[in-house]
Write a protein that holds these residues in place. Structure first.
Motif, PDB file in Angstrom:
ATOM      1  N   VAL A 108       0.851  -1.182   0.000  1.00 49.05           N
ATOM      2  CA  VAL A 108       0.000   0.000   0.000  1.00 49.05           C
ATOM      3  C   VAL A 108       0.891   1.238   0.000  1.00 49.05           C
ATOM      4  N   ALA A 109       0.657   2.136  -0.946  1.00 46.73           N
ATOM      5  CA  ALA A 109       1.527   3.302  -1.098  1.00 46.73           C
ATOM      6  C   ALA A 109       1.118   4.409  -0.137  1.00 46.73           C
ATOM      7  N   LEU A 110       2.109   4.988   0.504  1.00 48.22           N
ATOM      8  CA  LEU A 110       1.871   6.165   1.326  1.00 48.22           C
ATOM      9  C   LEU A 110       2.289   7.375   0.502  1.00 48.22           C
ATOM     10  N   ARG A 111       1.333   8.110   0.032  1.00 49.99           N
ATOM     11  CA  ARG A 111       1.616   9.230  -0.845  1.00 49.99           C
ATOM     12  C   ARG A 111       2.003  10.460  -0.028  1.00 49.99           C
ATOM     13  N   VAL A 112       2.890  11.247  -0.598  1.00 53.24           N
ATOM     14  CA  VAL A 112       3.285  12.491   0.057  1.00 53.24           C
ATOM     15  C   VAL A 112       2.070  13.414   0.107  1.00 53.24           C
ATOM     16  N   PRO A 113       1.678  13.878   1.273  1.00 51.70           N
ATOM     17  CA  PRO A 113       0.467  14.701   1.370  1.00 51.70           C
ATOM     18  C   PRO A 113       0.699  16.113   0.868  1.00 51.70           C
ATOM     19  N   THR A 114      -0.363  16.769   0.494  1.00 53.63           N
ATOM     20  CA  THR A 114      -0.281  18.186   0.192  1.00 53.63           C
ATOM     21  C   THR A 114      -0.144  18.947   1.506  1.00 53.63           C
ATOM     22  N   LEU A 115       0.122  20.237   1.398  1.00 52.08           N
ATOM     23  CA  LEU A 115       0.289  21.045   2.602  1.00 52.08           C
ATOM     24  C   LEU A 115      -0.983  21.072   3.440  1.00 52.08           C
TER      25      LEU A 115
END
Length: 243
Positions: free
Chosen positions: A2-9
């Motif tokens: 499961v990918a942990l995506r870089v969140p937006t600000l």
């Protein structure tokens, strides 16, 4: 895996917690059970109404035609009248997109910040930020963290440093009444100090990498449990599907 995506600000601020373990739990939960829609059609609707002056009825028909799941379509259409009312009397001299920036959080983690637009009226620049979450919008220390960082980014750009920064909150504080628009002037939001900001960002960064470790340990085979993730790896879906 499961990918942990870089969140937006904005998602960083919303998922910030008091300690890294709590941050990690929130991010793992979001990664393992991501929402299945986003609010991108509303950004197009804003540009259609504000810049292109497309008649409101045509914008409504466009969403009705292009968005098929009934709950998603109804959710978008519950926001559209508030957008239309807010911008009905706004006649910008210009409107332009603002390029994506990246903000360093710590430990090599760079958070994308992609503002929707900038427009000018009578010499005054306006920098609106749209918060379409129906529930649990940014508030208190999370809102202060978000506003503090955005203001810092604006001050670094001579084209943006005089802009009037507004948060347009389209949440539903009363579920029986439905969504309402609250226009928050960022100038009225208390800023966090540099020391507090650094501490909060360190907590988030530590929680982010802890979440990556947890997900890797849960799925050592590297096979994803879910499909259909957001097509943009830096813009995760908004966790706001109404129950």
């Amino acid at each position: 895996m499961v990918a942990l995506r870089v969140p937006t600000l904005q998602h960083l601020a919303r998922n910030w917690r008091q300690d890294p373990v709590a941050v990690a739990k929130a991010l793992v939960r979001l990664a393992e059970d991501p929402p299945r829609f986003n609010y991108n059609p509303l950004y197009g609707a804003v540009r259609d109404l504000l810049v292109l002056k497309v008649p409101y009825e045509q914008v409504v028909q466009g969403i009705q035609r292009k968005v098929k799941p009934d709950k998603v379509r109804d959710n978008l259409l519950s926001v559209l009248p508030l957008i239309n009312d807010h911008f009905a009397d706004v006649h910008p001299d210009f409107c332009q997109l603002v390029g994506r920036r990246f903000y360093p959080v710590g430990r090599g983690l760079m958070i994308p910040f992609e503002p929707p637009m900038l427009y000018g009226v009578g010499g005054q620049l306006y920098f609106p930020w749209f918060s379409f979450w129906r529930s649990n919008p940014l508030a208190r220390e999370r809102l202060s963290l978000f506003v503090t960082i955005v203001h810092e980014i604006l001050l670094q750009d001579p084209d943006l440093d005089t802009a009037r920064f507004q948060v347009l909150d389209f949440s539903a504080p009363n579920s029986k009444v439905g969504r309402e628009l609250t226009v928050i002037d960022a100038a009225d939001i208390p800023r966090v100090s540099d020391a507090q900001k650094a501490e909060m960002l360190e907590v988030f960064a530590e929680g982010f990498f802890l979440a990556k470790k947890i997900l890797a340990e849960r799925n050592p085979s590297g096979k994803s449990k879910r499909s259909g993730d957001s097509p943009n790896p830096t813009m995760p879906m908004f966790p706001d599907f109404p129950g």
